[in-house]
Structure formats: structure tokens, C-alpha cells
Motif scaffolding. Sequence first.
Motif, PDB file in Angstrom:
ATOM      1  N   GLY A 210       0.815  -1.207   0.000  1.00 53.64           N
ATOM      2  CA  GLY A 210       0.000   0.000   0.000  1.00 53.64           C
ATOM      3  C   GLY A 210       0.848   1.255   0.000  1.00 53.64           C
ATOM      4  N   TRP A 211       0.169   2.382   0.280  1.00 49.62           N
ATOM      5  CA  TRP A 211       0.880   3.657   0.352  1.00 49.62           C
ATOM      6  C   TRP A 211       1.668   3.778   1.644  1.00 49.62           C
ATOM      7  CZ3 TRP A 211       2.242   6.513  -3.463  1.00 49.62           C
ATOM      8  CH2 TRP A 211       1.455   6.617  -4.610  1.00 49.62           C
TER       9      TRP A 211
ATOM     10  N   ILE B   7     -10.552  -2.142   0.699  1.00 49.45           N
ATOM     11  CA  ILE B   7      -9.314  -2.191   1.488  1.00 49.45           C
ATOM     12  C   ILE B   7      -8.100  -2.603   0.663  1.00 49.45           C
ATOM     13  CG2 ILE B   7     -10.531  -2.593   3.648  1.00 49.45           C
ATOM     14  CD1 ILE B   7      -9.740  -5.553   3.460  1.00 49.45           C
ATOM     15  N   THR B   8      -8.238  -2.610  -0.677  1.00 50.85           N
ATOM     16  CA  THR B   8      -7.107  -2.949  -1.535  1.00 50.85           C
ATOM     17  C   THR B   8      -6.685  -1.740  -2.362  1.00 50.85           C
ATOM     18  OG1 THR B   8      -8.583  -3.755  -3.278  1.00 50.85           O
ATOM     19  CG2 THR B   8      -7.757  -5.374  -1.704  1.00 50.85           C
ATOM     20  N   VAL B   9      -5.506  -1.854  -3.006  1.00 55.73           N
ATOM     21  CA  VAL B   9      -4.963  -0.715  -3.750  1.00 55.73           C
ATOM     22  C   VAL B   9      -4.481  -1.084  -5.146  1.00 55.73           C
ATOM     23  CG1 VAL B   9      -4.204   0.521  -1.687  1.00 55.73           C
ATOM     24  CG2 VAL B   9      -2.658  -1.136  -2.762  1.00 55.73           C
TER      25      VAL B   9
ATOM     26  N   ARG C 162      -4.938  -0.632   2.623  1.00 52.54           N
ATOM     27  CA  ARG C 162      -5.539   0.693   2.826  1.00 52.54           C
ATOM     28  C   ARG C 162      -5.917   0.872   4.296  1.00 52.54           C
ATOM     29  NH1 ARG C 162      -9.947   2.994  -0.848  1.00 52.54           N
ATOM     30  NH2 ARG C 162      -8.739   4.883  -0.526  1.00 52.54           N
ATOM     31  N   TYR C 163      -5.767   2.118   4.761  1.00 54.43           N
ATOM     32  CA  TYR C 163      -6.159   2.539   6.110  1.00 54.43           C
ATOM     33  C   TYR C 163      -5.262   1.976   7.208  1.00 54.43           C
ATOM     34  CZ  TYR C 163     -10.272   3.516   3.303  1.00 54.43           C
ATOM     35  OH  TYR C 163     -11.109   3.938   2.307  1.00 54.43           O
TER      36      TYR C 163
END
Length: 583
Positions: A125-126, A229-231, A317-318
Motif C-alpha cells: 500500500g501507500w 481495502i485494496t490498492v 488501505r487505512y
Amino acid sequence: MADVAPSVTRRGLLAAVGVGTSALAGCSERLWSQAETTGSDQVSLRIKAVPADDDYFAATIASQLRENYAAAGIDATHEPVAKAELYRDILLEGDYDVFVARHPGLDEYDALYELLHSRFVSEPGWQNPFHVSDVTSDDYLEIQREADESDRQDVLVDLIEHLLRTTPYTAVTFPYAVSGVTESFSLPTPPRRPHEYLELLSYSENEPRDGPLEVGVFGEHLTERLNPITVDRNRISGLLGLVYDPLVRQIGDEYVPWLAEDVEWTTEGRVQARVTLREGVEWHDGESLDAEDVAFTLDFIGDTSMGEVDGGVPAPRYRGRQTLLGGTDVIDSRTIELSFPAASQMAARRLLTIPVLPAHIWADRSEVIADRQTRALTTNNEDPVGSGLFAFSEATTDVEVELEPFDGHVLRETTDRPAVLENFSQFEGLTFRIAPNPGAMGDALVDGDTDVTASELPPGTARDIRTAATASTVTGTTNSFYMVGYNSRQDELGNPNFRQLCSRLIDREHAVREFFEGFAQTATTPAALVGISESMAFDSDLEDRFESDPLSFPGTDGELNTSRVQSLFEDIGYRYEDGLLLE
């Protein structure tokens, strides 16, 4: 926090010494290596970005960067990569040297924690996609989480100064959001985020309509994966945020209770939040939404395997926001207490903006199906069930996505609703009409098939819309920014001095003028260079503490001064042969 100021001063001194030491060490190692090596290869870098049809601006920045790298003697290649593949390469697999991409934007200073902290170095993720491990950065990031407002600003100034020296990434521009709109339609602001869609749907300047709001977007595979919840796939910006509600929505600088009726904060000692849900909250399938769903969501983001894998399998994510949490305590069906052992209220409130997931659906997706992969992270979630004001109706592959009003939502029933919903809703539902490219999206708008566009407009398409008799454009600001990211695991890019010089090889003002045609804010201030937009900027007296123009372009009007660039690389221990920069 009486001990913060001395700690900051001490850490600031350590940071300055640490950077100087690492810089000297890097030069010494390079000089020793050159003395012991009979021959060297040319420095080589791959620059990944999406094709121009997907994002004109990212592709153009990457192309200019390649030209400038080549002029500096680097063997540079520009690899256009489809958006879904690019996200996978950058955010999941770390398969890149340099990338150019549009970051969704920092919503709060603490977003830097997830972007940079070394605890995320192996997570997807980020969360730290640069694979950088830096003790000094970690210290500053942890201190800012706990500091009060005045001390926090001092810590952030020291953090930014350190990041400008070590440069794991750099911002280039903050693009304006530009949307096309039909002549008979009024648009308060270009819609990108969920609350901007809600504002548009509530806008009293438009006549109420029995049918849905028609929104034009473009791209491929936009309906394939509706997993919040994925990227690693394309998605329509804002769509899932309309389907899945959070406890609290961030609207500008405000944190507006949404699923939560009330949030009561305790800040003496350990920071805690007592959250009371609105009465009668339901999921789109009719099941009750309760405090157990909230607790499940926050645990699930941290470990989608629910304890089956040592170390957990966090959601991409998150995850950064979830690490603010110390623990949960479900009091009753409508009440949950959240504790934040190492965060101030300012930082902790970001946790409340995570969209809540239905436990009765997602708990069954904790099955481990591959190495550090759970069903939750691989499911396409084809029929998403959320709790938002709109429920998913159907998606036709690369044609349209329909959202229908969720009549059971508590905010549709009550008169005590957030200000953004004052006249909600002027439309019956929301339909995203998908075009294959920007030109087709613009044509659909001009022909009256859509009301507004929500994907970013390249300059040519924007001009076509402005010159049409039936449409116009509306411009707004955004926190998103175009960034150049560096993989610190790549040999040369492991050297912060090299990364810093690479960050100077793009003329940001030239890019805004020539590529964006003025429809962007240049990232030139120290805060902007790390992705902090004007709306989040520091007080002017704090800005004055920074060195002016710290990543200045060594050239004029987009053209490099090659002799100057060669001198800069030689100053950090590199050498040239026949104009080629050698390893």
C-alpha cells in the motif's frame, strides 16, 4: 507535554549530525569503491508511470524526467505501465526504480507517518512504498503523533528539513481538479471525494430530478474490483466512499459525526474516545450495524487473517490510521471506547474516518489462501454491502455503475443532519457512465449524455469542453499531488545525496506552465515538496525557518545546465566519462 521541546532540540541536533555523517560515509564508500574498481558502468534508472491515455500529466512528467536524467548522463528509460499494473509494481511488489504517480493527498500531517515510517517497510500500500528505513524520520514521526499543536509544528518543521535532505520522494505539483459540466447544470466544486458528491447531490441551484445524477468517468476495468481495502486495481474515485460510511467524515478542516451520533474525548493521561452510534443504523442488507462491527473493522485492518498468520496480514488501505489505535472496548451495541496510547487527539481523530465493514460478511474472508494473502485481499467484492446513503445496484463491465438511494439510512430520516446534506437529495440515485478515454468522456458530456465529469481532464479535452456551446468547466483545489518516488533498495537510490539531486532534475514551474497550462500549484515551498498543500501549510514564521528553494532546478525554462549538473554529481563522489554518469 513539557518534555517535548528539549526532545525536539536534541533530536534536531542528532538529525543534522546523522545526515552529515551518512553523507560523508556515502562519499567515502563511493571513492573507495572507485579506487578499487577497474571499470564502472553507467548509472541506469527505470522510470515507471501510467500511459498518457490514463494520466496525461503523470506520463508527461515522467517523459520530461527521462530527458533530464539522460542529459545528466544517466541511462534512463521511461516505461509506460497500465494503472493496475503500476499500483501492483509500486504498492505491492516494489518493482521499480523511480515512479511518477498522483498521490491521493495528505488529509492530515499524521499521514506522513504511514507514508514514511520504517514499521511499514515490508507492508503493501501507500505505507512506505519507498522501502526507506530512517531512525531520525521515525523519531520525528512518532513525536508529532503525541505532541500538542504548538510543539507539533516545531517537530514537523524539523521532520520536513530532514526529508528535504534525505528525499525518499518529492512532490512536483498540486493539480487543480477540473470537471466538465453541462450548460444547464450548476456545479459547486469538481466532485472527487464522497462529501463533494453529497454536496453536489444537495446543491439547491439544480432542479430536483426523478432520475439519477449522471457522472462521466473514463478508464479500463473500473468495475472489476469494488474492494474498499485494496490498492492494486483501478477504481472510480469516491464511489466506495459513498457505499461504505465511516464513523466520522472529514470535510475540509472539520470532522463531522456520521455513523457516530457523538464522540466524547478524554485527553487527560491516555487519549480516549467514547463513540456512540446513531440509533437504528443498518447495513444495506438489512442487518443491524453495531459497535461489534466497528471493533471488527479496526482489528481486521490490522490483520485480515484474524490471528492465523504470525505478524498478521494487514490491509493495504487505512493501515497507517489503524496503527493509531491502542485498543477497543465494546460497552454495548451502540457504544465503543477507543484508546490511543501514543497519539494526541489531533492525530487520533483520523482513525474515525476509516469506513466501517460488516463483520457478518468480511469475517468469513479471513481465510489464508497464499503467502501473506487472505481472501479479503483478493476478493473482487462484486456486490458490496455497506451502510452509506447509496447502495450498490449493479455494474456493467466498463459501461456503468449504478448506485441507488438507501432509504433505510438514518441520515435520510432525521432532520438533525450534517450541513452538507441540508437539501439532500435533488436526485434519485447516482450513475457513473464509463468511457474508454478522456475524449469519449468529453463527447458524452457535450452530447448531453452525462451531467458532469469526475475523472481528471487532460488539457486538450478541457479545451474541447470549454469551446462547446453546451458545456463548460469548473475548477477547484485539491490536496492530491504528483510525486516522484524512489526505491531506496536500488543501488544508487540507496544514497540520499543521489536521491536529492534526482529530485532537482525537474523544473516544477516549467511543468505547471507547459504541461498543466497553469491549472496546478507549483510545489516549491519546503512543506509543499513533501506533499503538504497550502490548505495545511504552516504559519509564515515557521515557513521562514526553512532554507529557501531547497530543491532548485539547475537550469532555466526546463533546460538543464549540464555542466552545473555534472559538477553537482561530482561533488557527492560520482564521476563522468564521455558525458556518462558512472556507478
